[in-house]
Design a protein around this motif. Structure first.
Motif, PDB file in Angstrom:
ATOM      1  N   PRO A  17       3.095  12.526   6.593  1.00  0.00           N
ATOM      2  CA  PRO A  17       3.480  11.839   5.565  1.00  0.00           C
ATOM      3  C   PRO A  17       4.031  10.413   5.890  1.00  0.00           C
ATOM      4  O   PRO A  17       4.073   9.773   5.012  1.00  0.00           O
ATOM      5  CB  PRO A  17       4.556  12.903   4.655  1.00  0.00           C
ATOM      6  CG  PRO A  17       4.101  13.570   5.535  1.00  0.00           C
ATOM      7  CD  PRO A  17       3.669  13.965   6.433  1.00  0.00           C
ATOM      8  N   ALA A  18       5.094  10.855   6.309  1.00  0.00           N
ATOM      9  CA  ALA A  18       5.854   8.950   6.920  1.00  0.00           C
ATOM     10  C   ALA A  18       4.761   8.202   7.425  1.00  0.00           C
ATOM     11  O   ALA A  18       4.580   6.946   6.595  1.00  0.00           O
ATOM     12  CB  ALA A  18       6.432   9.157   8.127  1.00  0.00           C
ATOM     13  N   ARG A  21       2.400   7.158   3.923  1.00  0.00           N
ATOM     14  CA  ARG A  21       3.465   6.471   3.211  1.00  0.00           C
ATOM     15  C   ARG A  21       3.632   5.255   3.429  1.00  0.00           C
ATOM     16  O   ARG A  21       3.016   3.693   2.830  1.00  0.00           O
ATOM     17  CB  ARG A  21       5.052   6.988   2.472  1.00  0.00           C
ATOM     18  CG  ARG A  21       5.271   8.067   1.781  1.00  0.00           C
ATOM     19  CD  ARG A  21       6.839   8.841   1.693  1.00  0.00           C
ATOM     20  NE  ARG A  21       7.478   9.101   2.431  1.00  0.00           N
ATOM     21  CZ  ARG A  21       7.276   9.844   3.117  1.00  0.00           C
ATOM     22  NH1 ARG A  21       6.873  10.960   2.988  1.00  0.00           N
ATOM     23  NH2 ARG A  21       8.144   9.462   4.488  1.00  0.00           N
ATOM     24  N   THR A  24       0.368   2.816   2.560  1.00  0.00           N
ATOM     25  CA  THR A  24      -0.116   3.007   1.899  1.00  0.00           C
ATOM     26  C   THR A  24       0.926   1.879   1.260  1.00  0.00           C
ATOM     27  O   THR A  24       0.331   0.677   0.763  1.00  0.00           O
ATOM     28  CB  THR A  24       0.742   3.785   1.072  1.00  0.00           C
ATOM     29  OG1 THR A  24       0.216   5.086   1.235  1.00  0.00           O
ATOM     30  CG2 THR A  24       0.114   3.617  -0.749  1.00  0.00           C
ATOM     31  N   MET A  25       2.405   1.574   2.022  1.00  0.00           N
ATOM     32  CA  MET A  25       2.831   0.257   1.594  1.00  0.00           C
ATOM     33  C   MET A  25       2.282  -0.550   1.911  1.00  0.00           C
ATOM     34  O   MET A  25       2.460  -1.680   1.615  1.00  0.00           O
ATOM     35  CB  MET A  25       4.332   0.362   2.345  1.00  0.00           C
ATOM     36  CG  MET A  25       5.381   1.034   1.367  1.00  0.00           C
ATOM     37  SD  MET A  25       6.979   1.336   1.733  1.00  0.00           S
ATOM     38  CE  MET A  25       7.044  -0.006   2.848  1.00  0.00           C
TER      39      MET A  25
END
Length: 74
Positions: A17-18, A21, A24-25
């Motif tokens: 998940p990290a 994220r 995506t950023m």
């Protein structure tokens, strides 16, 4: 499966998940600014490769994601 491989699989799942994220950023980094040194490196790499800033970021992200995936599988 051994306990060691179970631990690696659990760690890989915890980190996923990290990674998503972060990816995506960076993917949406068109409006994101970096520090001056990074911006200069992006501009120089983009000019040398004759591509846009966002394409350089996409390439870097793709390479980073692939390297992370390989490291998690080891």
């Amino acid at each position: 499966m051994t306990n060691g491989s179970d631990d690696r699989e659990t760690n890989a799942l915890d980190e996923r998940p990290a990674d998503i994220r972060a990816a995506t950023m960076l993917r949406q980094s068109g409006s994101m600014s970096f520090d001056a040194g990074i911006e200069m490196a992006l501009a120089e790499a983009a000019a040398e490769m004759r591509v846009g800033r966002s394409e350089i970021i996409r390439l870097a992200l793709r390479e980073w994601f692939a390297a992370r995936q390989r490291a998690l599988l080891e």
